[in-house]
Design a protein around this motif. Structure first.
Motif, PDB file in Angstrom:
ATOM      1  N   LYS A 460       0.832  -1.209   0.000  1.00 26.46           N
ATOM      2  CA  LYS A 460       0.000   0.000   0.000  1.00 26.46           C
ATOM      3  C   LYS A 460       0.866   1.258   0.000  1.00 26.46           C
ATOM      4  N   GLY A 463       2.247   1.717  -3.405  1.00 23.32           N
ATOM      5  CA  GLY A 463       1.184   2.126  -4.319  1.00 23.32           C
ATOM      6  C   GLY A 463       0.839   3.597  -4.189  1.00 23.32           C
ATOM      7  N   GLU A 464       0.959   4.123  -2.982  1.00 21.56           N
ATOM      8  CA  GLU A 464       0.650   5.541  -2.769  1.00 21.56           C
ATOM      9  C   GLU A 464       1.669   6.466  -3.425  1.00 21.56           C
ATOM     10  N   ASN A 466       2.863   5.874  -6.522  1.00 19.42           N
ATOM     11  CA  ASN A 466       2.697   5.738  -7.970  1.00 19.42           C
ATOM     12  C   ASN A 466       1.859   6.892  -8.503  1.00 19.42           C
ATOM     13  N   GLU A 469      -1.144   5.828 -10.967  1.00 18.86           N
ATOM     14  CA  GLU A 469      -2.303   5.042 -10.548  1.00 18.86           C
ATOM     15  C   GLU A 469      -2.890   5.484  -9.204  1.00 18.86           C
ATOM     16  N   SER A 470      -2.361   6.535  -8.612  1.00 20.29           N
ATOM     17  CA  SER A 470      -2.871   7.004  -7.320  1.00 20.29           C
ATOM     18  C   SER A 470      -3.098   8.511  -7.377  1.00 20.29           C
ATOM     19  N   LEU A 471      -3.564   9.061  -6.262  1.00 21.63           N
ATOM     20  CA  LEU A 471      -3.796  10.503  -6.158  1.00 21.63           C
ATOM     21  C   LEU A 471      -2.605  11.202  -5.506  1.00 21.63           C
ATOM     22  N   ALA A 472      -1.418  10.706  -5.776  1.00 26.14           N
ATOM     23  CA  ALA A 472      -0.226  11.247  -5.127  1.00 26.14           C
ATOM     24  C   ALA A 472      -0.040  12.732  -5.425  1.00 26.14           C
ATOM     25  N   HIS A 475      -2.698  14.918  -3.660  1.00 23.33           N
ATOM     26  CA  HIS A 475      -2.427  14.874  -2.228  1.00 23.33           C
ATOM     27  C   HIS A 475      -1.164  15.665  -1.877  1.00 23.33           C
ATOM     28  N   ARG A 562       0.635  13.987   0.841  1.00 18.11           N
ATOM     29  CA  ARG A 562       1.899  13.353   0.469  1.00 18.11           C
ATOM     30  C   ARG A 562       2.992  14.394   0.610  1.00 18.11           C
TER      31      ARG A 562
END
Length: 663
Positions: A460, A463-464, A466, A469-472, A475, A562
């Motif tokens: 997880k 993945g955060e 990426n 594919e994420s809302l990094a 965020h 983030r």
């Protein structure tokens, strides 16, 4: 002469304004010049005489005081009171007396965009227009206008005196409340001037001119006192209320000067110019008097002036000017990264406690807040806080209305230093957070037999990072907003500490003296004076970062933050939690993600901070454009200076050994 209030009378003036308004709309749609419109509408002498006669009728039938003393000056009711009043007036406008010139003025310029075409006509055209239609003036009208001007001048002087002896002002200016106060002196001089003008028929021009010059001297002394408050705000702070009072004082003094000049000058061209300037001010003020946008914009400027200016002093510590300072920042960033690595481990352990959402947010916030405060106490840095703390330093180096003639060169050098300092600090934070978090997990695994982050949590965390594919990125932008807000909070509490004289209050507190002793208490007070604002900002930043995900969960919105340093530390935990076995693709995506998060943190934090700082100083867009152009030229010709200290100092006596800023 029939009254302007007669409903059966043809409204020549209103039709004339409507004609100009419609002409402006046509010209705007055709992209044709509008400056000569006044010379093309009225061609017939009879039309000009009818228009002049109706303007005379309006003036002789109304009172001037409300328009001249209140328009664009405001009532200083307070931020929220004024905002709610404007909102209420939008739906249910107040009732004004028909005998007030301000009411007739509002009826004539009743379109909310009238100020655009009024300001679009050059002053010279307005002056020629007035001189053309007002060929002859009635002595009765001149006497009436003079009386109304004198009434308004007297009201303005009294209101300025009242504000000048407000406790908020008196506490900042020495001897301002005694008989030597320039505000009280101005009021006395104006009262004598008005009294003599109205009642002494032998009040000769020479005596009147001398009294007028004396009043101007008193006005300048009042302005000097206002300037004193601004220049010494770093010594005693400034409150939003005091800033609002000073702004209103400045408006009273400006309007008083305008009306006195109008009354005193014998040059017709000068009179028409002053009237033109007042016309433009009044139309804009009356068109926007219920505007919430204008209200928030003005108060935002006051607020940013109040809190941002204090961060410039702190911001200087975040910018290196030489090679030694460059590596010092790197070492400080390494220290901050070590502590962030510890915070990452502690937060992940809190995650596995599965606390209720409120307590999870609380302990997350305390983890961040206490960690950030510890970083500051130990003299370390978090790189992404630098832009928020240095934005006002950048803004302070702009031209400042011509006061800084070499602003382009000095500001470009300062930005190069800032970018370079930010770069090495980001590298220091991110480079050390990863191995620290990884090493702590290995120790934890050796002691307890399992990792801080299990395999599921590790996947997880990766993945955060990426960005595909994420809302990094969004965020990271949220974290950038928090970084900017924390800078404002730091400035606010620095100012509040000074303004409320907490250092002296602590030093003289009897109970604290008995407990700590005077010498130790003095050291504590001095430390808090220099660090309380930064500690408050760090605490607030930690609270924001820790509570965001809980707020998002409660609202059902994917909110989170983030931050580059925490992203690097989390990646170290995840790498350790997966037994150092991850694919090359994950490595590449994670490094890209961490870099993008850092860039977004900095862009949002610095972008918002510099926007606030520029707003507080009324900086011009052209200056920003020139600065960006010069900075771009420097980057393409001397790009290495943006990342590493230059080896050789400049030949000039400039403070910074930067690349040459002149093209």
């Amino acid at each position: 002469m029939s009254s302007v209030l007669d409903s059966n009378r043809i409204n020549y003036l209103g039709k004339f304004i409507e004609l100009i308004r419609s002409s402006f709309q046509v010209k705007a749609s055709e992209s044709k010049p509008f400056s000569e419109i006044l010379t093309t509408i009225l061609m017939d002498r009879r039309e000009k005489d009818l228009l002049a006669e109706q303007i005379y009728s309006v003036l002789i039938s109304t009172k001037f005081v409300s328009l001249l003393t209140e328009s664009e000056i405001g009532a200083n009711r307070g931020f929220f009171s004024d905002a709610f009043a404007r909102l209420g007036f939008k739906f249910l406008p107040p009732v004004h007396e028909e005998t007030e010139l301000r009411t007739q003025f509002d009826n004539l310029f009743d379109h909310k965009k009238d100020y655009i075409w009024v300001q679009a006509i050059p002053d010279e055209n307005w002056c020629n227009f007035f001189a053309d239609i007002f060929k002859e003036n009635s002595p009765t009208l001149i006497q009436y206008i003079e009386k109304e001007l004198l009434n308004s001048i007297l009201v303005l002087a009294q209101r300025a005196a009242n504000l000048g002896i407000e406790p908020e002002v008196v506490s900042k200016i020495p001897r301002v409340d005694d008989l030597d106060s320039p505000f009280l002196g101005l009021n006395r001089e104006v009262m004598m001037y008005v009294e003599k003008t109205l009642n002494q028929f032998d009040y000769k021009n020479e005596d009147r001119a001398n009294d007028y010059k004396h009043i101007l001297v008193m006005i300048n002394q009042c302005k000097t006192q206002v300037t004193y408050i601004y220049k010494h705000k770093d010594l005693f702070g400034i409150s939003l209320q005091l800033t609002a009072i000073i702004r209103q004082l400045e408006q009273y003094l400006k309007r008083l000067t305008q009306l006195l000049d109008l009354l005193q000058t014998n040059e017709k061209s000068r009179q028409w110019l002053i009237i033109t300037q007042l016309l433009k001010e009044f139309v804009y003020a009356e068109n926007t008097k219920y505007s919430l946008r204008k209200h928030f914009s003005i108060n935002l400027q006051l607020l940013t002036f109040k809190v941002i200016e204090n961060t410039s002093k702190t911001g200087q510590h975040y910018i290196s000017s030489d090679r030694a300072g460059y590596w010092k920042l790197f070492r400080r960033a390494l220290g901050g990264g070590v502590i962030v690595g510890l915070l990452c481990c502690n937060k992940t352990r809190l995650y596995f406690q599965h606390l209720p959402i409120f307590w999870e947010a609380f302990f997350y916030s305390m983890n961040y807040s206490l960690g950030f405060m510890l970083i500051h106490i130990l003299g370390f840095t978090i790189a992404t806080k630098q832009p928020a703390m240095t934005a006002s330093t950048i803004a302070a180096n702009l031209s400042n209305n011509g006061e800084n003639p070499n602003w382009l060169e000095t500001t470009t050098q300062l930005l190069i230093r800032l970018i370079r300092s930010q770069f090495i600090s980001l590298v220091g934070n991110a480079a050390i957070a990863f191995p620290v978090a990884y090493g702590l997990d290995r120790i934890y695994y050796y002691v307890y037999g399992y990792h801080i982050a299990d395999a599921a949590k590790a996947i997880k965390l990766i993945g955060e990072l990426n960005v595909w594919e994420s809302l990094a990125i969004p965020h990271a932008a949220i974290a950038g907003v928090y970084l900017m807000v924390s800078g404002l909070i730091s400035g606010y509490y620095e100012n509040k500490w000074i303004y409320d004289k907490y250092t002296l209050r602590i030093k003289s507190h009897p109970g604290l003296i008995r407990f700590f002793g005077q010498e130790k208490l003095n050291r504590i007070a001095l430390y808090l004076e220099h660090n309380f604002g930064a500690l408050a900002g760090n605490f607030a930043l930690g609270f924001f970062l820790g509570a965001t995900s809980a707020v998002g969960f409660t609202l059902g919105i994917p909110l989170d933050i983030r931050h580059i340093t925490f992203a690097s530390g989390n990646f170290g935990l995840a790498f350790a939690g997966l037994h150092s076995q991850i694919s090359t693709d994950l490595w590449i995506n994670s490094i890209i993600g961490i870099s993008c998060i850092g860039i977004m943190n900095v862009l949002v934090s610095f972008g918002l901070s510099i926007a606030f700082a520029l707003k507080s100083r009324n900086a011009k867009f052209g200056e920003v454009k020139s600065l960006l152009g010069n900075l771009s030229w420097q980057f393409f010709h001397h790009g290495s200076a943006f990342f590493f200290p230059v080896k050789e100092p400049a030949a000039s006596n400039e403070e910074l050994p930067e690349a040459f800023v002149n093209r």
